[in-house]
Design a protein around this motif. Structure first.
Motif, PDB file in Angstrom:
ATOM      1  N   GLY A 182      33.885 -84.412 -52.221  1.00 39.31           N
ATOM      2  CA  GLY A 182      32.917 -83.732 -53.060  1.00 39.31           C
ATOM      3  C   GLY A 182      31.689 -84.589 -53.264  1.00 39.31           C
ATOM      4  N   HIS A 183      31.076 -84.483 -54.436  1.00 39.53           N
ATOM      5  CA  HIS A 183      29.874 -85.263 -54.719  1.00 39.53           C
ATOM      6  C   HIS A 183      29.758 -85.474 -56.231  1.00 39.53           C
ATOM      7  CE1 HIS A 183      28.687 -81.031 -55.056  1.00 39.53           C
ATOM      8  NE2 HIS A 183      27.749 -81.423 -55.904  1.00 39.53           N
ATOM      9  N   TRP A 184      28.950 -86.438 -56.613  1.00 40.02           N
ATOM     10  CA  TRP A 184      28.698 -86.732 -58.016  1.00 40.02           C
ATOM     11  C   TRP A 184      27.431 -86.004 -58.456  1.00 40.02           C
ATOM     12  CZ3 TRP A 184      32.020 -89.588 -60.985  1.00 40.02           C
ATOM     13  CH2 TRP A 184      32.987 -90.356 -60.320  1.00 40.02           C
ATOM     14  N   VAL A 185      27.474 -85.392 -59.634  1.00 40.36           N
ATOM     15  CA  VAL A 185      26.290 -84.743 -60.192  1.00 40.36           C
ATOM     16  C   VAL A 185      26.016 -85.323 -61.579  1.00 40.36           C
ATOM     17  CG1 VAL A 185      26.673 -82.608 -58.914  1.00 40.36           C
ATOM     18  CG2 VAL A 185      27.621 -82.846 -61.216  1.00 40.36           C
ATOM     19  N   SER A 186      24.765 -85.414 -61.919  1.00 40.47           N
ATOM     20  CA  SER A 186      24.379 -85.929 -63.229  1.00 40.47           C
ATOM     21  C   SER A 186      24.589 -84.852 -64.286  1.00 40.47           C
ATOM     22  CB  SER A 186      22.915 -86.364 -63.201  1.00 40.47           C
ATOM     23  OG  SER A 186      22.515 -86.843 -64.472  1.00 40.47           O
ATOM     24  N   ASP A 187      25.253 -85.235 -65.364  1.00 37.80           N
ATOM     25  CA  ASP A 187      25.501 -84.330 -66.489  1.00 37.80           C
ATOM     26  C   ASP A 187      25.123 -85.079 -67.768  1.00 37.80           C
ATOM     27  OD1 ASP A 187      26.389 -82.672 -68.461  1.00 37.80           O
ATOM     28  OD2 ASP A 187      28.458 -82.528 -67.765  1.00 37.80           O
ATOM     29  N   PRO A 188      23.906 -84.908 -68.265  1.00 32.67           N
ATOM     30  CA  PRO A 188      23.436 -85.677 -69.434  1.00 32.67           C
ATOM     31  C   PRO A 188      24.297 -85.489 -70.682  1.00 32.67           C
ATOM     32  CG  PRO A 188      21.615 -84.535 -68.364  1.00 32.67           C
ATOM     33  CD  PRO A 188      22.872 -83.993 -67.753  1.00 32.67           C
ATOM     34  N   ASP A 189      25.052 -84.389 -70.751  1.00 29.94           N
ATOM     35  CA  ASP A 189      25.886 -84.130 -71.931  1.00 29.94           C
ATOM     36  C   ASP A 189      27.261 -84.768 -71.834  1.00 29.94           C
ATOM     37  OD1 ASP A 189      23.856 -82.569 -73.084  1.00 29.94           O
ATOM     38  OD2 ASP A 189      24.515 -80.790 -71.966  1.00 29.94           O
ATOM     39  N   ARG A 190      27.571 -85.344 -70.696  1.00 28.95           N
ATOM     40  CA  ARG A 190      28.897 -85.932 -70.509  1.00 28.95           C
ATOM     41  C   ARG A 190      28.972 -87.283 -71.208  1.00 28.95           C
ATOM     42  NH1 ARG A 190      33.019 -84.910 -66.898  1.00 28.95           N
ATOM     43  NH2 ARG A 190      34.327 -86.662 -66.250  1.00 28.95           N
ATOM     44  N   ALA A 191      30.073 -87.525 -71.898  1.00 22.07           N
ATOM     45  CA  ALA A 191      30.269 -88.796 -72.609  1.00 22.07           C
ATOM     46  C   ALA A 191      31.724 -89.223 -72.465  1.00 22.07           C
ATOM     47  CB  ALA A 191      29.908 -88.641 -74.089  1.00 22.07           C
ATOM     48  N   PRO A 192      32.015 -90.531 -72.515  1.00 27.29           N
ATOM     49  CA  PRO A 192      33.402 -91.007 -72.396  1.00 27.29           C
ATOM     50  C   PRO A 192      34.274 -90.512 -73.551  1.00 27.29           C
ATOM     51  CG  PRO A 192      31.821 -92.813 -72.156  1.00 27.29           C
ATOM     52  CD  PRO A 192      31.062 -91.639 -72.660  1.00 27.29           C
ATOM     53  N   GLY A 230      34.477 -95.591 -67.314  1.00 29.21           N
ATOM     54  CA  GLY A 230      33.780 -95.533 -66.040  1.00 29.21           C
ATOM     55  C   GLY A 230      34.524 -94.741 -64.993  1.00 29.21           C
ATOM     56  N   VAL A 231      34.404 -95.152 -63.743  1.00 29.84           N
ATOM     57  CA  VAL A 231      34.954 -94.417 -62.602  1.00 29.84           C
ATOM     58  C   VAL A 231      36.458 -94.162 -62.718  1.00 29.84           C
ATOM     59  CG1 VAL A 231      35.372 -94.538 -60.105  1.00 29.84           C
ATOM     60  CG2 VAL A 231      33.103 -95.072 -61.026  1.00 29.84           C
ATOM     61  N   PRO A 232      37.284 -95.136 -63.166  1.00 33.96           N
ATOM     62  CA  PRO A 232      38.715 -94.842 -63.280  1.00 33.96           C
ATOM     63  C   PRO A 232      39.047 -93.684 -64.217  1.00 33.96           C
ATOM     64  CG  PRO A 232      38.385 -97.205 -63.241  1.00 33.96           C
ATOM     65  CD  PRO A 232      37.013 -96.582 -63.360  1.00 33.96           C
ATOM     66  N   ASP A 233      38.135 -93.321 -65.116  1.00 30.64           N
ATOM     67  CA  ASP A 233      38.379 -92.148 -65.951  1.00 30.64           C
ATOM     68  C   ASP A 233      38.447 -90.888 -65.088  1.00 30.64           C
ATOM     69  OD1 ASP A 233      38.090 -94.044 -67.922  1.00 30.64           O
ATOM     70  OD2 ASP A 233      36.165 -93.315 -68.643  1.00 30.64           O
ATOM     71  N   THR A 234      37.660 -90.840 -64.019  1.00 30.14           N
ATOM     72  CA  THR A 234      37.740 -89.722 -63.082  1.00 30.14           C
ATOM     73  C   THR A 234      39.039 -89.788 -62.291  1.00 30.14           C
ATOM     74  OG1 THR A 234      35.340 -89.491 -62.912  1.00 30.14           O
ATOM     75  CG2 THR A 234      36.640 -88.644 -61.078  1.00 30.14           C
ATOM     76  N   TRP A 235      39.473 -91.001 -61.945  1.00 27.50           N
ATOM     77  CA  TRP A 235      40.793 -91.133 -61.312  1.00 27.50           C
ATOM     78  C   TRP A 235      41.871 -90.507 -62.197  1.00 27.50           C
ATOM     79  CZ3 TRP A 235      41.063 -97.069 -59.792  1.00 27.50           C
ATOM     80  CH2 TRP A 235      40.012 -97.375 -58.912  1.00 27.50           C
ATOM     81  N   VAL A 236      41.768 -90.754 -63.505  1.00 29.05           N
ATOM     82  CA  VAL A 236      42.740 -90.211 -64.450  1.00 29.05           C
ATOM     83  C   VAL A 236      42.692 -88.682 -64.447  1.00 29.05           C
ATOM     84  CG1 VAL A 236      43.358 -90.037 -66.895  1.00 29.05           C
ATOM     85  CG2 VAL A 236      42.799 -92.264 -65.913  1.00 29.05           C
ATOM     86  N   ASP A 237      41.494 -88.109 -64.408  1.00 29.15           N
ATOM     87  CA  ASP A 237      41.380 -86.650 -64.347  1.00 29.15           C
ATOM     88  C   ASP A 237      42.144 -86.104 -63.143  1.00 29.15           C
ATOM     89  OD1 ASP A 237      39.729 -86.591 -66.593  1.00 29.15           O
ATOM     90  OD2 ASP A 237      37.867 -86.549 -65.422  1.00 29.15           O
ATOM     91  N   ILE A 238      41.960 -86.741 -62.000  1.00 32.09           N
ATOM     92  CA  ILE A 238      42.603 -86.260 -60.769  1.00 32.09           C
ATOM     93  C   ILE A 238      44.112 -86.466 -60.829  1.00 32.09           C
ATOM     94  CG2 ILE A 238      42.819 -86.709 -58.287  1.00 32.09           C
ATOM     95  CD1 ILE A 238      39.803 -87.269 -58.261  1.00 32.09           C
ATOM     96  N   LEU A 239      44.556 -87.663 -61.219  1.00 34.40           N
ATOM     97  CA  LEU A 239      45.986 -87.925 -61.279  1.00 34.40           C
ATOM     98  C   LEU A 239      46.680 -86.992 -62.264  1.00 34.40           C
ATOM     99  CD1 LEU A 239      48.497 -89.560 -60.538  1.00 34.40           C
ATOM    100  CD2 LEU A 239      47.855 -91.209 -62.326  1.00 34.40           C
TER     101      LEU A 239
END
Length: 405
Positions: free
Chosen positions: A56-66, A382-391
């Motif tokens: 896929g690809h990364w998109v900017s989402d200004p409303d996204r927060a950790p 950071g990036v591992p938070d996306t890993w968590v979403d997928i896992l």
């Protein structure tokens, strides 16, 4: 008495009925596939089961927060980029991974822990799996602030979530197989400790995870970042043993890795229950620019790489300093063929994110002078938070397929 339909109309009625059912089912499938994150977890699972979350690809989402901040008690100092005041952290965490042709929902910590109630998740491998674990713990703590540190059964670190009776922990085993230092023997038979080798027993798992079979319902394995001459130089090489005897002729590092993988995968297949969900995380890419970690390599980037830049950075044919991820992935995937271990291919999505490492913000003033920039591990959040979403989505789907672990 009601009039009867002419007999020649019956075939047409039957055909019309089947056509109606077909168009209705097609509409239902399309609706399920395009569901948003507000849809039910069942429809989300159906939407994702037929797509590749890893492309896929990364998109900017200004409303996204950790989902967490620097106060999470499970942080490791060098990765706590908020506390270490790494620049652009808001921007780094505003990027969202969008898989091709499907929707990836963000993990809901409350719902996920509810799904995992009375179950346990284990990570086994090197510090990149620890990086993964810390992200997971900080996210899950949002749903259970009573989470407690947990270090049992050989775990390096972990947490217990009492409100859900769930344990999530990491077992450090950088080579997976058992390895230990063997000092050189002097002529008088005394150990002088000046030189020697690391003995690797390819058929024996490291002690830290040798006795965990049956405890974890989900396991995530990895190895790779220690299989290089920086960790094991020629003066202190790896020497491979099997059944207690040195392997002859001696193996080089890559061939040694292949033998370790073959034996450890066989061990996992034999010793761990079939209903354990097993994943193998492929390599996390490094982003050293201008040299390796000990050659003033740097990763002071402000945004993700473009897709057309990835080949130059990571294709082994270009012989760059970051080529190891794709090289080792080929070896790992070959070893996993024919097993029930699922490939967790987080390499490609992570290759874009040259901007998301701790770099010079390591929490110690002398850290860069001692170790160089950290362009291997990841800032948290950071990036591992996306890993968590997928896992978490793959775990959800796995439990759904098996009807429970």
């Amino acid at each position: 008495m009601s009039p009867k339909l002419p007999s020649h109309l019956f075939p047409w009625l039957i055909l019309l009925t089947f056509a109606s059912l077909y168009f209705f089912s097609s509409f239902l499938s399309l609706h399920t596939f395009s569901s948003s994150s507000s849809s039910s977890p069942i429809s989300q699972s159906l939407a994702i089961s037929n797509c590749n979350l890893f492309r896929g690809h990364w998109v900017s989402d200004p409303d996204r927060a950790p989902l967490y901040d620097q106060t999470c008690p499970f942080h490791r100092n060098a990765w706590n980029c908020l506390r270490n005041e790494r620049q652009n952290m808001s921007f780094i965490n505003s990027w969202k991974w969008v898989p091709r042709n499907c929707h990836l929902p963000r993990i809901d910590p409350f719902r996920f822990l509810g799904l995992m109630r009375n179950r346990n998740i284990g990570f086994v491998g090197d510090s990149l799996n620890e990086n993964f674990l810390v992200s997971f713990l900080c996210i899950l703590r949002v749903a259970d602030h009573g989470a407690k540190r947990w270090k049992k059964k050989g775990a390096w670190r972990g947490a217990y979530f009492p409100n859900f009776n769930v344990t999530v922990a990491y077992h450090r085993a950088v080579l997976l197989s058992k390895h230990r230092w063997q000092p050189k023997q002097s002529e008088a038979g005394m150990q002088d400790g000046s030189e020697g080798f690391y003995r690797v027993d390819v058929d024996v798992p490291a002690d830290d995870w040798a006795k965990i079979a049956g405890f974890y319902d989900v396991l995530v394995f990895n190895t790779g970042h220690w299989w290089n001459s920086d960790k094991f130089p020629k003066e202190k090489p790896l020497v491979f043993y099997k059944a207690g005897q040195p392997i002859v002729p001696p193996l080089g590092m890559l061939d040694g890795l292949k033998v370790v993988l073959t034996n450890m995968v066989a061990y996992i297949q034999k010793e761990f229950p079939e209903n354990t969900l097993k994943f193998w995380r492929l390599q996390s890419p490094r982003h050293f620019y201008g040299g390796d970690w000990n050659q003033n390599g740097s990763c002071l980037f402000n945004k993700p790489l473009e897709e057309n830049e990835l080949g130059l950075w990571f294709d082994p044919r270009n012989n760059g300093v970051n080529k190891e991820a794709r090289q080792l992935n080929f070896v790992i995937e070959e070893a996993l063929q024919g097993t029930d271990i699922q490939v967790l291919d987080l390499t490609h999505l992570s290759e874009f994110r040259a901007d998301a490492h701790p770099a010079i913000w390591l929490g110690r003033k002398d850290a860069v002078a001692i170790w160089g920039q950290d362009c291997m591990h990841w800032c948290l959040p950071g990036v591992p938070d996306t890993w968590v979403d997928i896992l978490s989505q793959l775990i959800h789907d796995g439990i759904g397929r098996t009807g429970g672990l």
